[in-house]
Scaffold this motif. Structure first.
Motif, mmCIF file in Angstrom:
data_model
loop_
_atom_site.group_PDB
_atom_site.id
_atom_site.type_symbol
_atom_site.label_atom_id
_atom_site.label_comp_id
_atom_site.label_asym_id
_atom_site.label_seq_id
_atom_site.Cartn_x
_atom_site.Cartn_y
_atom_site.Cartn_z
ATOM 1 N N THR A 170 -40.344 32.346 -18.312
ATOM 2 C CA THR A 170 -40.742 31.709 -19.565
ATOM 3 C C THR A 170 -39.577 31.772 -20.563
ATOM 4 O O THR A 170 -38.585 32.483 -20.337
ATOM 5 C CB THR A 170 -41.947 32.439 -20.180
ATOM 6 N N ALA A 171 -39.737 31.061 -21.672
ATOM 7 C CA ALA A 171 -38.697 31.088 -22.707
ATOM 8 C C ALA A 171 -38.484 32.512 -23.219
ATOM 9 O O ALA A 171 -37.350 32.945 -23.432
ATOM 10 C CB ALA A 171 -39.091 30.160 -23.855
ATOM 11 N N LEU A 172 -39.583 33.268 -23.407
ATOM 12 C CA LEU A 172 -39.484 34.655 -23.871
ATOM 13 C C LEU A 172 -38.713 35.509 -22.865
ATOM 14 O O LEU A 172 -37.792 36.244 -23.246
ATOM 15 C CB LEU A 172 -40.885 35.241 -24.078
ATOM 16 N N HIS A 173 -39.075 35.395 -21.600
ATOM 17 C CA HIS A 173 -38.410 36.194 -20.572
ATOM 18 C C HIS A 173 -36.915 35.860 -20.508
ATOM 19 O O HIS A 173 -36.066 36.759 -20.450
ATOM 20 C CB HIS A 173 -39.071 35.962 -19.214
ATOM 21 N N MET A 174 -36.598 34.578 -20.547
ATOM 22 C CA MET A 174 -35.192 34.164 -20.459
ATOM 23 C C MET A 174 -34.397 34.671 -21.664
ATOM 24 O O MET A 174 -33.254 35.116 -21.525
ATOM 25 C CB MET A 174 -35.093 32.641 -20.348
ATOM 26 N N ALA A 175 -35.019 34.629 -22.843
ATOM 27 C CA ALA A 175 -34.333 35.103 -24.053
ATOM 28 C C ALA A 175 -34.074 36.605 -23.981
ATOM 29 O O ALA A 175 -32.982 37.081 -24.321
ATOM 30 C CB ALA A 175 -35.173 34.771 -25.288
ATOM 31 N N GLN A 176 -35.080 37.356 -23.511
ATOM 32 C CA GLN A 176 -34.924 38.800 -23.423
ATOM 33 C C GLN A 176 -33.962 39.192 -22.301
ATOM 34 O O GLN A 176 -33.214 40.166 -22.428
ATOM 35 C CB GLN A 176 -36.289 39.482 -23.225
ATOM 36 N N LEU A 177 -33.976 38.436 -21.237
ATOM 37 C CA LEU A 177 -33.047 38.678 -20.128
ATOM 38 C C LEU A 177 -31.603 38.466 -20.597
ATOM 39 O O LEU A 177 -30.706 39.255 -20.282
ATOM 40 C CB LEU A 177 -33.381 37.737 -18.962
ATOM 41 N N GLU A 178 -31.427 37.420 -21.372
ATOM 42 C CA GLU A 178 -30.102 37.127 -21.936
ATOM 43 C C GLU A 178 -29.658 38.240 -22.895
ATOM 44 O O GLU A 178 -28.498 38.650 -22.902
ATOM 45 C CB GLU A 178 -30.159 35.789 -22.683
ATOM 46 N N PRO A 182 -30.342 42.181 -16.875
ATOM 47 C CA PRO A 182 -31.336 42.479 -15.837
ATOM 48 C C PRO A 182 -31.583 43.987 -15.693
ATOM 49 O O PRO A 182 -30.699 44.800 -15.958
ATOM 50 C CB PRO A 182 -30.685 41.931 -14.558
ATOM 51 N N ILE A 183 -32.801 44.322 -15.281
ATOM 52 C CA ILE A 183 -33.128 45.691 -14.892
ATOM 53 C C ILE A 183 -33.109 45.767 -13.364
ATOM 54 O O ILE A 183 -32.934 44.756 -12.684
ATOM 55 C CB ILE A 183 -34.508 46.117 -15.451
ATOM 56 N N ALA A 184 -33.309 46.958 -12.824
ATOM 57 C CA ALA A 184 -33.241 47.141 -11.362
ATOM 58 C C ALA A 184 -34.279 46.294 -10.631
ATOM 59 O O ALA A 184 -34.051 45.862 -9.492
ATOM 60 C CB ALA A 184 -33.447 48.616 -11.018
ATOM 61 N N GLU A 185 -35.410 46.008 -11.277
ATOM 62 C CA GLU A 185 -36.495 45.259 -10.630
ATOM 63 C C GLU A 185 -36.288 43.748 -10.657
ATOM 64 O O GLU A 185 -37.097 43.007 -10.105
ATOM 65 C CB GLU A 185 -37.836 45.609 -11.288
ATOM 66 N N HIS A 186 -35.239 43.266 -11.318
ATOM 67 C CA HIS A 186 -34.971 41.821 -11.305
ATOM 68 C C HIS A 186 -34.424 41.396 -9.941
ATOM 69 O O HIS A 186 -33.686 42.145 -9.299
ATOM 70 C CB HIS A 186 -33.975 41.440 -12.407
ATOM 71 N N SER A 189 -31.080 37.519 -6.357
ATOM 72 C CA SER A 189 -30.822 36.264 -5.647
ATOM 73 C C SER A 189 -31.376 35.042 -6.379
ATOM 74 O O SER A 189 -31.081 33.913 -6.014
ATOM 75 C CB SER A 189 -31.424 36.324 -4.239
ATOM 76 N N PHE A 190 -32.174 35.257 -7.425
ATOM 77 C CA PHE A 190 -32.741 34.144 -8.178
ATOM 78 C C PHE A 190 -31.711 33.645 -9.186
ATOM 79 O O PHE A 190 -31.082 34.435 -9.886
ATOM 80 C CB PHE A 190 -34.037 34.568 -8.866
ATOM 81 N N LYS A 191 -31.580 32.347 -9.284
ATOM 82 C CA LYS A 191 -30.456 31.741 -10.017
ATOM 83 C C LYS A 191 -30.282 32.236 -11.451
ATOM 84 O O LYS A 191 -29.162 32.551 -11.849
ATOM 85 C CB LYS A 191 -30.584 30.211 -9.990
ATOM 86 N N PRO A 192 -31.337 32.297 -12.272
ATOM 87 C CA PRO A 192 -31.112 32.747 -13.658
ATOM 88 C C PRO A 192 -30.534 34.165 -13.730
ATOM 89 O O PRO A 192 -29.700 34.453 -14.589
ATOM 90 C CB PRO A 192 -32.511 32.685 -14.282
ATOM 91 N N VAL A 193 -30.979 35.034 -12.830
ATOM 92 C CA VAL A 193 -30.487 36.414 -12.821
ATOM 93 C C VAL A 193 -29.064 36.446 -12.266
ATOM 94 O O VAL A 193 -28.172 37.096 -12.827
ATOM 95 C CB VAL A 193 -31.412 37.327 -11.987
ATOM 96 N N ALA A 194 -28.835 35.723 -11.172
ATOM 97 C CA ALA A 194 -27.504 35.678 -10.553
ATOM 98 C C ALA A 194 -26.470 35.122 -11.530
ATOM 99 O O ALA A 194 -25.339 35.622 -11.625
ATOM 100 C CB ALA A 194 -27.546 34.825 -9.286
ATOM 101 N N ARG A 195 -26.877 34.083 -12.286
ATOM 102 C CA ARG A 195 -25.964 33.458 -13.246
ATOM 103 C C ARG A 195 -25.584 34.445 -14.349
ATOM 104 O O ARG A 195 -24.422 34.544 -14.745
ATOM 105 C CB ARG A 195 -26.637 32.226 -13.844
ATOM 106 N N LEU A 196 -26.557 35.194 -14.816
ATOM 107 C CA LEU A 196 -26.310 36.172 -15.874
ATOM 108 C C LEU A 196 -25.400 37.301 -15.377
ATOM 109 O O LEU A 196 -24.474 37.721 -16.074
ATOM 110 C CB LEU A 196 -27.631 36.747 -16.363
ATOM 111 N N LEU A 197 -25.646 37.768 -14.176
ATOM 112 C CA LEU A 197 -24.813 38.814 -13.598
ATOM 113 C C LEU A 197 -23.363 38.329 -13.414
ATOM 114 O O LEU A 197 -22.413 39.084 -13.627
ATOM 115 C CB LEU A 197 -25.388 39.275 -12.268
ATOM 116 N N GLU A 198 -23.260 37.061 -13.049
ATOM 117 C CA GLU A 198 -21.916 36.482 -12.853
ATOM 118 C C GLU A 198 -21.175 36.414 -14.196
ATOM 119 O O GLU A 198 -19.978 36.742 -14.281
ATOM 120 C CB GLU A 198 -22.069 35.064 -12.272
ATOM 121 N N GLN A 199 -21.895 36.036 -15.243
ATOM 122 C CA GLN A 199 -21.284 35.963 -16.574
ATOM 123 C C GLN A 199 -20.850 37.345 -17.055
ATOM 124 O O GLN A 199 -19.779 37.508 -17.645
ATOM 125 C CB GLN A 199 -22.286 35.370 -17.573
#
Length: 202
Positions: A170-178, A182-186, A189-199
């Motif tokens: 959701t928008a809330l989750h994406m904002a807080q993730l940004e 990510p935490i250990a439970e994220h 392999s999912f793109k939004p998490v992988a993209r953030l880790l790459e950044q």
């Protein structure tokens, strides 16, 4: 073994199987398998998404009490990242079916494919959680179990809002993730998490 078109109603021990949690960015994918007792029916069964949280919570113990057998299983985040979410979902469903006691004679799987390695023949039923009460019961058990896990995660990490969005992007989750990362439970392999880790690694 898949046997499409077989008359499963000739069997006594028919398991309904469903999974919850393919779409979220965090946590396990959870599956349940249920063999209902025809002599002790559960009223009000349908797709868990069509029920209120309060109704699901009421049905959860009733299903467990009245069913001939039930099991809840999962694939964890490491397995999701290693196998991909489809194969992890299949693994969770096969684990749930194979934990049932008594052993089912037949399994009805929600969706368009059956997991491998089942202890019994199986059949995939698209929108099965709306058509077959045993699959509906399985969807409710899996949904309540996973939602409770998200609430527990929310207590550990209140800033992410897991109790509200249950890990979905959701928008809330994406904002807080940004904001917090990510935490250990994220699921890495999912793109939004992988993209953030790459950044973060740049």
């Amino acid at each position: 073994m898949q046997t499409q078109g077989f008359d499963f109603r000739s069997h006594q021990l028919v398991a309904g199987v469903d999974e919850v949690g393919r779409g979220p960015l965090v946590g396990k994918v959870v599956a349940a398998a249920v063999i209902l007792d025809p002599d002790n029916p559960v009223a009000g069964l349908t797709d868990s998404k069509k029920l209120t949280e309060k109704k699901r919570e009421l049905l959860y113990p009733e299903i467990q009490e009245k069913a001939l057998a039930w099991a809840i299983a999962w694939a964890d985040v490491a397995e999701i990242d290693e196998l991909n979410i489809l194969h992890a979902s299949m693994l969770a469903m096969s684990r749930a079916v194979n934990q049932l006691n008594p052993v089912p004679e037949y399994a009805l799987i929600d969706g368009n494919r059956c997991p491998t390695g089942l202890v019994c023949p199986s059949e995939a039923i698209v929108k099965g959680d709306l058509k077959e009460p045993a699959i509906s019961a399985a969807s409710i058990l899996a949904k309540v179990y996973r939602d409770r896990e998200m609430k527990a995660l929310d207590e550990l990490y209140p800033e992410y809002g897991f109790a509200k969005h249950k890990g979905y992007p959701t928008a809330l989750h994406m904002a807080q993730l940004e904001k917090y990362g990510p935490i250990a439970e994220h699921r890495r392999s999912f793109k939004p998490v992988a993209r953030l880790l790459e950044q973060q690694s740049v």
